[in-house]
Design an enzyme around this catalytic site. Structure first.
Site, PDB file in Angstrom:
ATOM      1  N   ASN A 126      46.047  40.525  36.074  1.00 12.20           N
ATOM      2  CA  ASN A 126      46.181  38.858  35.768  1.00 12.20           C
ATOM      3  C   ASN A 126      46.115  38.433  37.525  1.00 12.20           C
ATOM      4  O   ASN A 126      47.075  37.542  37.819  1.00 12.20           O
ATOM      5  CB  ASN A 126      47.675  38.799  35.294  1.00 12.20           C
ATOM      6  CG  ASN A 126      47.572  37.143  35.038  1.00 12.20           C
ATOM      7  OD1 ASN A 126      46.602  36.595  34.909  1.00 12.20           O
ATOM      8  ND2 ASN A 126      48.911  36.816  34.787  1.00 12.20           N
TER       9      ASN A 126
ATOM     10  N   HIS B 239      38.129  39.030  39.765  1.00 12.63           N
ATOM     11  CA  HIS B 239      39.005  38.865  38.955  1.00 12.63           C
ATOM     12  C   HIS B 239      39.531  39.936  38.037  1.00 12.63           C
ATOM     13  O   HIS B 239      38.478  40.065  36.979  1.00 12.63           O
ATOM     14  CB  HIS B 239      38.966  37.400  38.454  1.00 12.63           C
ATOM     15  CG  HIS B 239      40.046  36.966  37.786  1.00 12.63           C
ATOM     16  ND1 HIS B 239      41.336  36.206  38.690  1.00 12.63           N
ATOM     17  CD2 HIS B 239      41.008  37.238  36.772  1.00 12.63           C
ATOM     18  CE1 HIS B 239      42.256  36.077  38.039  1.00 12.63           C
ATOM     19  NE2 HIS B 239      42.240  36.622  36.958  1.00 12.63           N
ATOM     20  N   CYS B 240      40.464  40.427  37.910  1.00 15.46           N
ATOM     21  CA  CYS B 240      41.011  41.593  37.249  1.00 15.46           C
ATOM     22  C   CYS B 240      41.967  41.164  36.210  1.00 15.46           C
ATOM     23  O   CYS B 240      43.079  40.828  36.463  1.00 15.46           O
ATOM     24  CB  CYS B 240      41.502  42.716  37.860  1.00 15.46           C
ATOM     25  SG  CYS B 240      41.829  44.209  36.882  1.00 15.46           S
ATOM     26  N   PRO B 241      41.472  40.902  35.054  1.00 11.74           N
ATOM     27  CA  PRO B 241      42.273  40.657  33.741  1.00 11.74           C
ATOM     28  C   PRO B 241      43.568  41.487  33.530  1.00 11.74           C
ATOM     29  O   PRO B 241      44.519  41.147  33.188  1.00 11.74           O
ATOM     30  CB  PRO B 241      41.523  40.460  32.580  1.00 11.74           C
ATOM     31  CG  PRO B 241      40.111  41.285  32.892  1.00 11.74           C
ATOM     32  CD  PRO B 241      40.043  41.325  34.313  1.00 11.74           C
TER      33      PRO B 241
END
Ligand SMILES: [Zn+2]
Ligand SMILES: [Zn+2]
Length: 354
Positions: free
Chosen positions: A186, A181-183
């Site tokens: 998002n 999951h890439c912040p």
């Protein structure tokens, strides 16, 4: 383990038998020990599971920490995206307002043409891949029942999980061929946007390295000018000069820092893609490799088609011209396969003739 009335009665009889055997060792009356054993059994039945292992215990203890991190990441998702857009835009504005006039006034026509062509191509590639990586759905397993093969069941969704699918605690659902999951996007990086994510990292790194190398001399001049100003207050130092030098220093420090950090991340992902594995599969395959090696066998990743073929599958290159049209130019083509079933030899069928 399934509980049924028969198995509970059997356990109670076993407990009673054990208590009778230990009667000589314990001075408490039998009926108290019976109640105590029953209460213990009752408490154990509330949490006992034959599937419990060290990973489950670790997850349970740290669950509040994971939930908090997931919540914060979910909440800050848009903040990180805004940060990427603002920082990238600030470099683009500096390039247009400060660097471009300098290039046009001082460089030769050949260098002017190079900077204008390369700079704009790199900018388009960054913007296109960032937008597509953030906006493209990573891919989710179907919710309706069908005959698709699956390898396990998600404990959180209580749904069948196809091969390479993993649950994302932040998105709170299963993701096809999940990488992470890439912040900064998002968004989860999965089957349908993995290529966009990697291309964005690659072109952003190239852009940062380009700015860092091109602006190195300007940075040294600006740094020396500010140092001189602070040491000797003699030379005239206008507000415009001061802003110009500080802008150059900001641009060089930011692009150099991001270039090194993102460059390392891009290299890491390039190694994983060469091996035909995702970030999550890297850990799974390492464990599996150790386990198989102990048995005296050699572990083979079933999704590894060979280094070059892995890259062809990843970028969707089916003929030579695709290296230009699908890799070096913006392209919205779909990845190979649906992310639910994994053809063991897609490369042999489609890509070997290249
Ligand atoms: Zn799930
Ligand atoms: Zn996610």
């Amino acid at each position: 383990m399934r509980w049924c009335p028969g198995s509970v009665l059997h356990l109670l009889r076993t407990v009673r038998f054990q208590l009778c055997c230990r009667r000589g060792k314990n001075r408490l009356p039998l009926w108290i020990r019976e109640i105590w054993a029953y209460v213990r059994l009752l408490v154990q039945s509330l949490y006992f599971s034959s599937l419990t292992d060290s990973d489950v215990v670790f997850d349970s203890i740290f669950e509040p920490v994971f939930v908090t991190v997931d919540y914060v990441t979910r909440w800050f998702g848009m903040v990180f995206v805004c940060l990427v857009v603002i920082l990238t835009s600030s470099i683009v504005v500096i390039a247009y307002l400060v660097l471009l006039p300098l290039v046009l006034n001082t460089y030769s026509p050949a260098w002017i043409a190079w900077h204008i062509c390369y700079g704009h191509w790199n900018l388009v590639m960054i913007a296109f891949h960032y937008y597509k990586a953030a906006k493209t759905s990573p891919g989710y397993p179907p919710t309706e029942r069908n005959n698709r093969p699956f390898v396990s069941v998600c404990k959180k969704c209580i749904m069948p999980k196809p091969a390479r699918t993993h649950h994302c605690g932040i998105c709170n659902r299963c993701i096809l061929k999940m990488d992470h999951h890439c912040p900064w996007l998002n968004n989860c990086v999965g089957h349908f946007n993995h290529r966009y994510f990697f291309s964005f990292c690659l072109f952003m790194t190239l852009g940062c390295v380009y700015c860092s190398i091109s602006g190195r001399n300007l940075f040294l001049d600006a740094y020396n000018a500010i140092e001189t100003k602070y040491q000797t207050s003699a030379p005239p130092y206008t507000f415009k000069d001061k802003m110009f030098h500080k802008t150059i220093i900001y641009m060089w420090v930011l692009t150099s820092t991001v270039g090194v950090a993102l460059g390392a991340l891009t290299m890491w992902h390039a190694v994983l893609i060469s091996r035909g594995e995702t970030s999550i599969e890297k850990h799974i395959n390492s464990k599996e490799r150790q386990r198989i090696t102990k048995c005296g066998k050699v572990y083979k990743n079933p999704f590894n088609y060979g280094r070059l073929n892995n890259w062809k599958v990843f970028f969707g290159v089916e003929k030579r011209s695709h290296w230009v049209t699908r890799v070096l130019l913006p392209s919205g083509h779909a990845p190979h396969g649906d992310g639910l079933t994994w053809d063991i030899f897609p490369v042999k069928k489609h890509l070997i003739p290249v």
